[in-house]
Design an enzyme around this catalytic site. Structure first.
Site, PDB file in Angstrom:
ATOM      1  N   LYS A  86      44.752  66.339  68.667  1.00 43.35           N
ATOM      2  CA  LYS A  86      46.168  65.443  68.549  1.00 43.35           C
ATOM      3  C   LYS A  86      47.490  65.446  69.023  1.00 43.35           C
ATOM      4  O   LYS A  86      47.783  65.911  67.736  1.00 43.35           O
ATOM      5  CB  LYS A  86      45.318  64.487  67.306  1.00 43.35           C
ATOM      6  CG  LYS A  86      46.075  63.159  67.355  1.00 43.35           C
ATOM      7  CD  LYS A  86      45.455  61.813  66.071  1.00 43.35           C
ATOM      8  CE  LYS A  86      45.825  60.600  66.254  1.00 43.35           C
ATOM      9  NZ  LYS A  86      47.905  60.539  66.319  1.00 43.35           N
ATOM     10  N   GLN A 129      40.775  66.497  59.833  1.00 42.07           N
ATOM     11  CA  GLN A 129      41.977  66.633  60.639  1.00 42.07           C
ATOM     12  C   GLN A 129      42.990  68.318  59.714  1.00 42.07           C
ATOM     13  O   GLN A 129      43.296  67.904  58.415  1.00 42.07           O
ATOM     14  CB  GLN A 129      43.495  65.458  60.654  1.00 42.07           C
ATOM     15  CG  GLN A 129      44.293  66.319  61.482  1.00 42.07           C
ATOM     16  CD  GLN A 129      45.283  65.075  61.703  1.00 42.07           C
ATOM     17  OE1 GLN A 129      45.793  64.531  61.264  1.00 42.07           O
ATOM     18  NE2 GLN A 129      45.587  64.450  62.773  1.00 42.07           N
ATOM     19  N   PRO A 161      43.683  59.416  61.669  1.00 41.22           N
ATOM     20  CA  PRO A 161      44.049  60.292  60.255  1.00 41.22           C
ATOM     21  C   PRO A 161      45.406  59.734  59.960  1.00 41.22           C
ATOM     22  O   PRO A 161      46.145  59.605  60.541  1.00 41.22           O
ATOM     23  CB  PRO A 161      43.685  61.637  60.517  1.00 41.22           C
ATOM     24  CG  PRO A 161      43.641  61.253  62.209  1.00 41.22           C
ATOM     25  CD  PRO A 161      43.800  60.686  62.645  1.00 41.22           C
ATOM     26  N   MET A 162      45.364  58.919  58.665  1.00 42.90           N
ATOM     27  CA  MET A 162      46.126  58.360  57.797  1.00 42.90           C
ATOM     28  C   MET A 162      46.929  58.464  56.513  1.00 42.90           C
ATOM     29  O   MET A 162      45.692  58.335  55.715  1.00 42.90           O
ATOM     30  CB  MET A 162      47.050  56.899  58.615  1.00 42.90           C
ATOM     31  CG  MET A 162      46.050  56.276  59.649  1.00 42.90           C
ATOM     32  SD  MET A 162      46.026  54.897  60.390  1.00 42.90           S
ATOM     33  CE  MET A 162      44.549  54.293  59.914  1.00 42.90           C
ATOM     34  N   GLY A 211      48.014  55.003  69.964  1.00 36.73           N
ATOM     35  CA  GLY A 211      49.316  54.395  69.398  1.00 36.73           C
ATOM     36  C   GLY A 211      49.385  53.052  70.556  1.00 36.73           C
ATOM     37  O   GLY A 211      48.846  52.863  71.448  1.00 36.73           O
ATOM     38  N   CYS A 234      52.437  64.987  63.516  1.00 34.01           N
ATOM     39  CA  CYS A 234      53.115  64.193  62.499  1.00 34.01           C
ATOM     40  C   CYS A 234      54.316  64.700  62.479  1.00 34.01           C
ATOM     41  O   CYS A 234      55.044  65.905  62.919  1.00 34.01           O
ATOM     42  CB  CYS A 234      52.328  64.607  61.366  1.00 34.01           C
ATOM     43  SG  CYS A 234      53.261  63.881  59.653  1.00 34.01           S
TER      44      CYS A 234
END
Length: 339
Positions: free
Chosen positions: A141, A72, A19-20, A214, A102
């Site tokens: 996450k 998410q 998710p971005m 990552g 985040c």
């Protein structure tokens, strides 16, 4: 150790796109689906308040072609997380995920995201409430720790809590997050990667799904991790060089299919673009996610320039994509596609 190949209900996320924010919207996901039939796709993070009180179709609506797809959520109130998860499940999502990674100030002020690494029992309460509310997988996450936390302790504490609460998977971004002193952008690069920490976590949870996130750049680099871990989550590499996803179905899922070439992906995506244009969606909103598709190939600069400059003009349509595609297409397209 060999991978457990653990399944979520209905899908096997050996590869997922992270998710971005500002990137993995519905148009991005529809495009990525042209490259891989099996990859698990994630929404941008959406807060529980937005899901409960906002324009749900705008925020979490998606096309059927996007399956398997996960939503998410950002939040920390178990009751609200359960209510939002129920709404998400009602929309037809295949999974709901909790953001514990985040590091932005806005997220911290709302008491969710990476700061929840300091409250594993609260995350576990959210998992438990969500599991009671929905039948789809509930996942988490997270980071390996924040600020001065010891990653050996912090990550074990988080895993212990969420797995006991019933989490179906734990995706781990293998960096710390520094909540003070680093921007969200810096937190994606400056804290060092520690893949070994995630591998050690898997040794303690051999029967649980643990995925790695990552710094993953290529399938050659990432695929060996599947000898120990259960899934790979690509972020910026999947967005900026999406052509790597064309190999995912064959390499990671064992599909007996040819890899999807960039040209094949564009051609397959034309029907979606045409449909969305007919609904009033501006071409540039969709083609901005396609700019990196031909990275490293002859004509890639022309592809980007044409889509960047011409897609923003009023009233334009598929002719812009055709023009951009002609700038990168080989003389014999069918021969190149076959190769």
């Amino acid at each position: 150790m060999t991978t457990s190949n653990r399944l979520y209900t209905g899908h096997q996320p050996r590869f997922s796109v992270a998710p971005m924010m500002e990137w993995t919207d519905r148009h991005c996901r529809a495009f990525h689906r042209q490259l891989s039939s099996h990859a698990l796709l994630y929404t941008e993070m959406v807060t529980t308040g937005a899901v409960i009180h906002g324009d749900r179709e705008h925020l979490i609506g998606f096309s059927d072609l996007e399956h398997p797809i996960a939503c998410q959520l950002g939040g920390s109130d178990p009751k609200e997380m359960a209510e939002a998860a129920k709404i998400v499940a009602g929309f037809g999502y295949d999974e709901v995920n909790i953001n514990v990674g985040c590091p932005s100030d806005r997220v911290q002020s709302g008491r969710f995201g990476a700061c929840l690494m300091q409250e594993p029992e609260l995350v576990a309460a959210c998992v438990s409430a969500m599991k009671d509310a929905v039948d789809i997988p509930v996942t988490v996450k997270c980071r390996i720790g924040v600020d001065d936390q010891d990653p050996e302790v912090a990550l074990d504490n988080m895993a212990d809590a969420v797995f006991k609460a019933g989490s179906d998977a734990l995706w781990v971004h293998a960096r710390k997050a520094w909540l003070q002193g680093l921007s969200p952008k810096e937190n994606r690069d400056i804290p060092p990667l520690d893949y070994d920490r995630v591998l050690r976590l898997k040794e303690h949870y051999a029967d649980k799904f643990i995925g790695l996130n990552g710094g993953l750049q290529t399938l050659d680099q990432a695929e060996p991790f599947l000898n120990s871990l259960d899934g790979l989550m690509f972020g910026r590499a999947a967005y900026h060089t999406p052509q790597i996803m064309g190999e995912v179905d064959r390499r990671l899922y064992g599909a007996d299919t040819a890899d999807v070439s960039p040209w094949d992906a564009v051609r397959a995506h034309m029907a979606y673009l045409e449909d969305q244009l007919g609904k009033g969606v501006k071409l540039a909103r969709m083609t901005r996610h396609m700019l990196g598709l031909f990275h490293g190939r002859p004509g890639a600069r022309s592809w980007r320039r044409i889509l960047t400059v011409e897609a923003i003009k009023p009233g334009v349509g598929l002719e812009v994509v055709e023009k951009a595609l002609a700038a990168v297409s080989p003389t014999d397209f069918s021969q190149e596609a076959a190769e």
